[in-house]
Motif scaffolding. Structure first.
Motif, mmCIF file in Angstrom:
data_model
loop_
_atom_site.group_PDB
_atom_site.id
_atom_site.type_symbol
_atom_site.label_atom_id
_atom_site.label_comp_id
_atom_site.label_asym_id
_atom_site.label_seq_id
_atom_site.Cartn_x
_atom_site.Cartn_y
_atom_site.Cartn_z
ATOM 1 N N SER A 30 0.825 -1.212 0.000
ATOM 2 C CA SER A 30 0.000 0.000 0.000
ATOM 3 C C SER A 30 0.860 1.263 0.000
ATOM 4 O O SER A 30 0.474 2.293 -0.572
ATOM 5 N N ARG A 31 2.022 1.213 0.615
ATOM 6 C CA ARG A 31 2.920 2.367 0.619
ATOM 7 C C ARG A 31 3.283 2.759 -0.821
ATOM 8 O O ARG A 31 3.224 3.922 -1.211
ATOM 9 N N THR A 32 3.649 1.739 -1.613
ATOM 10 C CA THR A 32 4.018 1.990 -3.005
ATOM 11 C C THR A 32 2.837 2.506 -3.807
ATOM 12 O O THR A 32 2.978 3.409 -4.645
ATOM 13 N N VAL A 33 1.658 1.958 -3.561
ATOM 14 C CA VAL A 33 0.460 2.380 -4.289
ATOM 15 C C VAL A 33 0.206 3.870 -4.107
ATOM 16 O O VAL A 33 -0.014 4.613 -5.080
ATOM 17 N N TYR A 34 0.253 4.333 -2.868
ATOM 18 C CA TYR A 34 -0.056 5.745 -2.617
ATOM 19 C C TYR A 34 1.078 6.666 -3.061
ATOM 20 O O TYR A 34 0.828 7.792 -3.513
ATOM 21 N N LEU A 35 2.312 6.210 -2.978
ATOM 22 C CA LEU A 35 3.410 7.040 -3.461
ATOM 23 C C LEU A 35 3.387 7.139 -4.985
ATOM 24 O O LEU A 35 3.816 8.150 -5.552
ATOM 25 N N ARG A 36 2.896 6.099 -5.649
ATOM 26 C CA ARG A 36 2.707 6.196 -7.104
ATOM 27 C C ARG A 36 1.644 7.244 -7.438
ATOM 28 O O ARG A 36 1.769 7.978 -8.431
ATOM 29 N N ARG A 37 0.615 7.323 -6.599
ATOM 30 C CA ARG A 37 -0.420 8.338 -6.826
ATOM 31 C C ARG A 37 0.161 9.733 -6.645
ATOM 32 O O ARG A 37 -0.153 10.655 -7.412
ATOM 33 N N PHE A 38 0.999 9.883 -5.618
ATOM 34 C CA PHE A 38 1.647 11.176 -5.428
ATOM 35 C C PHE A 38 2.550 11.490 -6.613
ATOM 36 O O PHE A 38 2.569 12.626 -7.115
ATOM 37 N N LEU A 63 -7.865 13.276 -0.610
ATOM 38 C CA LEU A 63 -8.986 13.202 0.325
ATOM 39 C C LEU A 63 -10.328 13.148 -0.407
ATOM 40 O O LEU A 63 -11.292 12.551 0.086
ATOM 41 N N GLN A 64 -10.404 13.765 -1.560
ATOM 42 C CA GLN A 64 -11.644 13.744 -2.333
ATOM 43 C C GLN A 64 -11.960 12.338 -2.827
ATOM 44 O O GLN A 64 -13.112 12.010 -3.090
ATOM 45 N N ARG A 65 -10.927 11.481 -2.919
ATOM 46 C CA ARG A 65 -11.134 10.101 -3.351
ATOM 47 C C ARG A 65 -11.276 9.142 -2.181
ATOM 48 O O ARG A 65 -12.000 8.161 -2.255
ATOM 49 N N SER A 66 -10.573 9.451 -1.085
ATOM 50 C CA SER A 66 -10.500 8.503 0.024
ATOM 51 C C SER A 66 -11.517 8.752 1.123
ATOM 52 O O SER A 66 -11.685 7.901 2.005
ATOM 53 N N GLY A 67 -12.152 9.887 1.116
ATOM 54 C CA GLY A 67 -13.147 10.174 2.141
ATOM 55 C C GLY A 67 -12.535 10.259 3.528
ATOM 56 O O GLY A 67 -11.532 10.931 3.744
ATOM 57 N N LYS A 68 -13.103 9.525 4.467
ATOM 58 C CA LYS A 68 -12.684 9.636 5.865
ATOM 59 C C LYS A 68 -11.411 8.867 6.178
ATOM 60 O O LYS A 68 -10.824 9.031 7.248
ATOM 61 N N TYR A 69 -10.948 8.008 5.276
ATOM 62 C CA TYR A 69 -9.780 7.189 5.558
ATOM 63 C C TYR A 69 -8.503 7.985 5.326
ATOM 64 O O TYR A 69 -8.283 8.520 4.236
ATOM 65 N N ARG A 70 -7.649 8.047 6.341
ATOM 66 C CA ARG A 70 -6.456 8.876 6.258
ATOM 67 C C ARG A 70 -5.170 8.143 6.611
ATOM 68 O O ARG A 70 -4.123 8.771 6.778
#
Length: 317
Positions: A30-38, A63-70
């Motif tokens: 998941s770390r790689t997934v979100y850093l790819r998004r960045f 945040l517009q995609r993930s909603g309340k999950y941070r």
């Protein structure tokens, strides 16, 4: 070499950061997934400076995609810390103000009568799978050792030493490991389960298995817990918190606290040991379990009202 197909100005830094995390034992995808998004965001907006505008701009977009999950914010925050500590001292570290407040669910407080009824039924549960003989052992381990559901599911046969009387919880939450001693009663229950599993399924990698010999699935634990609970005809609240497997871990914590309190043991001195036994990274997690027992809290207030610190120095490493 760019091994993760990053395309932004930060590509080299991102690859070096992920390589560093792997050396530290962090392999989560998941770390790689979100850093790819960045990285994709930085490429699309032609960003080249890891400053507040860049980081918070991406966070706002995410945040517009993930909603309340941070929880994913920890990845960009940690990357900022890594940049700051290495080659880019001006790199922005995402403020903790972006964190969502942690709201812990109230546990269902198991009574002694409910626990007794549960295990009496578990010994004869109606199940067409290895749960027929491993239910007692699985939930006994959660109840007697306070381990997490996932720790029981992923327990390898090589991590169970019934001769020496202990289990090893390896690379659990936060990549922490610990060795837990077992009582004679628990050893006997696990030995019986192990013998029956070997007779029916032969050698296996995990101690608890499904009918195919695969590790126990997460959903099946809750299904079996509810089946045993209902077969035992134990009451369910009409509203509010419902019982669940994880409540055995809660019970382990507050039962020990209440036992120490009743026996006159210095509870503040014992809390660090309880934290280590349960695999907590900080004492904050252990403090939470104090609040699960109202009766204990009433008594505990009497012995802490003159104390300025919940935990004294006890030389615990």
């Amino acid at each position: 070499m760019n091994t993760t197909h990053f395309t932004s100005t930060f590509a080299t830094d991102l690859d070096e950061y992920l390589a560093f995390k792997k050396k530290m034992g962090f392999y989560g995808a998941s770390r790689t997934v979100y850093l790819r998004r960045f990285d994709a965001y930085a490429t699309a907006h032609n960003l080249s400076t890891f400053d507040r505008a860049t980081v918070e701009g991406w966070v706002t977009d995410q945040l517009q995609r993930s909603g309340k999950y941070r929880s994913w914010m920890s990845y960009i925050r940690d990357f900022g810390r890594w940049l700051h500590a290495h080659a880019h001292p001006d790199a922005y570290i995402l403020s903790d103000q972006w964190k969502a407040p942690i709201i812990r669910p109230r546990p269902y407080l198991l009574t002694h009568e409910e626990i007794e009824g549960f295990f009496t039924t578990a010994a004869h549960v109606d199940a067409q799978s290895p749960w027929a003989w491993q239910s007692v052992a699985f939930f006994t381990l959660m109840h007697s050792a306070g381990i997490r559901t996932g720790e029981a599911r992923n327990l390898l046969t090589s991590q169970v030493d019934l001769g020496d009387g202990h289990i090893d919880i390896v690379n659990a939450k936060g990549h922490r490991s610990r060795r837990l001693p077992l009582t004679d009663d628990v050893i006997a229950i696990l030995a019986s389960c192990d013998t029956t599993s070997h007779t029916h399924l032969g050698p296996r990698r995990t101690f608890f298995v499904s009918s195919t010999g695969a590790p126990v699935a997460p959903a099946s634990v809750g299904v079996m817990f509810n089946r045993i609970w209902d077969q035992a005809r134990l009451p369910r609240p009409a509203d509010g918190k419902q019982p669940r497997p994880y409540d055995f871990r809660h019970h382990f914590a507050y039962a020990n606290l209440e036992r120490w309190m009743a026996g006159g043991t210095d509870v503040t001195a014992m809390l660090p040991y309880l934290a280590r036994y349960m695999g907590h990274a900080t004492f904050d997690s252990t403090y939470y379990y104090i609040h699960t027992s109202p009766d204990f809290m009433d008594s505990y207030a009497d012995i802490t009202q003159e104390s300025q610190s919940l935990l004294p120095e006890v030389g615990f490493a």
